[in-house]
Design an enzyme around this catalytic site. Structure first.
Site, mmCIF file in Angstrom:
data_model
loop_
_atom_site.group_PDB
_atom_site.id
_atom_site.type_symbol
_atom_site.label_atom_id
_atom_site.label_comp_id
_atom_site.label_asym_id
_atom_site.label_seq_id
_atom_site.Cartn_x
_atom_site.Cartn_y
_atom_site.Cartn_z
ATOM 1 N N LYS A 49 2.926 1.875 15.975
ATOM 2 C CA LYS A 49 2.978 0.495 15.463
ATOM 3 C C LYS A 49 3.916 -0.361 16.308
ATOM 4 C CE LYS A 49 1.632 1.803 10.852
ATOM 5 N NZ LYS A 49 2.056 2.494 9.644
ATOM 6 N N GLN A 93 6.296 3.007 5.333
ATOM 7 C CA GLN A 93 5.352 4.075 5.675
ATOM 8 C C GLN A 93 5.235 5.058 4.507
ATOM 9 O OE1 GLN A 93 3.479 4.170 8.529
ATOM 10 N NE2 GLN A 93 2.444 5.909 7.636
ATOM 11 N N ASP A 116 0.471 -4.434 4.217
ATOM 12 C CA ASP A 116 -0.388 -3.298 3.844
ATOM 13 C C ASP A 116 -1.352 -3.690 2.720
ATOM 14 O OD1 ASP A 116 -0.165 -0.861 5.225
ATOM 15 O OD2 ASP A 116 1.814 -0.476 4.359
HETATM 16 N N1 GUN Z 1 0.219 6.154 5.297
HETATM 17 C C1 GUN Z 1 -1.073 6.421 5.620
HETATM 18 N N2 GUN Z 1 -1.756 5.273 5.803
HETATM 19 C C2 GUN Z 1 -0.889 4.263 5.598
HETATM 20 C C3 GUN Z 1 -1.014 2.851 5.646
HETATM 21 O O1 GUN Z 1 -2.068 2.265 5.896
HETATM 22 N N3 GUN Z 1 0.132 2.163 5.380
HETATM 23 C C4 GUN Z 1 1.304 2.765 5.074
HETATM 24 N N4 GUN Z 1 2.350 1.993 4.817
HETATM 25 N N5 GUN Z 1 1.446 4.067 5.025
HETATM 26 C C5 GUN Z 1 0.360 4.810 5.283
#
Ligand code: GUN
Length: 279
Positions: A49, A93, A116
């Site tokens: 990211k 996350q 998200d």
């Molecule tokens: N863990 C797995 N996929 C995601 C996601 O799209 N966003 C976040 N924040 N954590 C994740």
């Protein structure tokens, strides 16, 4: 043989578009990424990211908290970031280590910074057709369908998996695109029977070889959202790719399919957040 949907190439194109839009803003978008604990998969995601942000001209900050940090510390950090004008998006996350209350943490993120789109306000917006952010993985799948001129309208779309992150919002987006949607899960008695009816099949379970060729209708579109490891430690999805790809019309590979698109959609949501904040 199925046409392989190239998520990597499409993601590069999407990120380029975001970078282009970012240049037109009055201020630089900012994304804060919070990782709690030392889950290796989460570490990999978070690292990529950071790289995506650089490519798109987005400012990024990373916060790494120990797995045994008090939840209050995480909540206070989020509150601090909520109040900062240079931070447009906040991503925590998932999964969080044991002891953390995921829903409480997600509720603390301001809905305007919820890139998200996991906050109940944004979930409600999605369900009622007032969406601003779209959860990244399902948004990425919809972009892939669009790119390959696959219109869900009038199609039977089967989503396997009912998570808040993928299954449920995926079903909502396909419904919004006028698909007829069925959601399957671990209590579905005959998964194969339902999957065989799918014109578009999206699997987001996390079990290797769950979807085999006998569960696929000839000419179906097969989207594999999962990220598993095979016995040799190689990345694979839910779909038995070798056999299913000879029956399907379109298929997404793992890796190089949905994964890169998820990341590209996070960049797009961060751009949206910056616009919401008047940049
Ligand atoms: N863990 C797995 N996929 C995601 C996601 O799209 N966003 C976040 N924040 N954590 C994740």
């Amino acid at each position: 043989m199925a046409i392989v949907i190239d998520g990597k190439a499409l993601a590069a194109k999407c990120k380029q578009q975001v970078a282009c839009e970012v240049k037109k803003l009055s201020g630089r978008p900012g994304l804060a990424v919070i990782i709690v604990g030392d889950n290796p998969a989460s570490r990999t995601y978070v690292n990529s990211k950071k790289k995506d942000c650089e490519e798109c001209g987005i400012y990024s900050e990373e916060y790494a908290l120990l797995a045994n940090s008090p939840q209050q510390e995480l909540l206070e950090l989020i509150e601090l970031l909520n109040g900062r004008d240079d931070i447009d998006g906040i991503l925590v996350q998932l999964p969080l280590p044991k002891g953390f209350e995921e829903q409480k943490v997600l509720l603390t993120i301001h809905p305007d910074k919820d890139v998200d789109s996991f906050h109940p306000v944004n979930v409600g917006r999605l369900v009622t057709g007032q969406k601003r952010f779209v959860p990244c993985t399902p948004a990425g799948v919809m972009e892939m369908l669009r790119e390959y001129d696959i219109d869900p309208a009038g199609k039977h779309c089967v989503v396997v998996g009912r998570s808040n992150i993928v299954g449920k919002p995926m079903a909502m987006l396909l419904l919004e695109a006028n698909g007829t949607v069925t959601i399957c899960h671990s209590k579905t008695p005959d998964l194969g029977e339902v999957c065989r009816q799918a014109d578009i099949l999206v699997s987001a379970v996390g079990r290797r070889n769950l979807i085999t060729a006998d569960m696929i209708k000839d000419g179906a579109v097969v989207i594999d959202v999962a990220m598993n490891r095979d016995d040799a430690g190689k990345l694979c999805g839910d779909v038995d790719y070798a056999t299913v790809s000879s029956k399907a019309a379109y298929i997404t590979p793992v890796p190089g399919g949905v994964g890169p698109m998820t990341r590209a959609m996070l960049m797009k949501n961060t751009l949206t957040a910056a616009r919401i904040h008047g940049k």
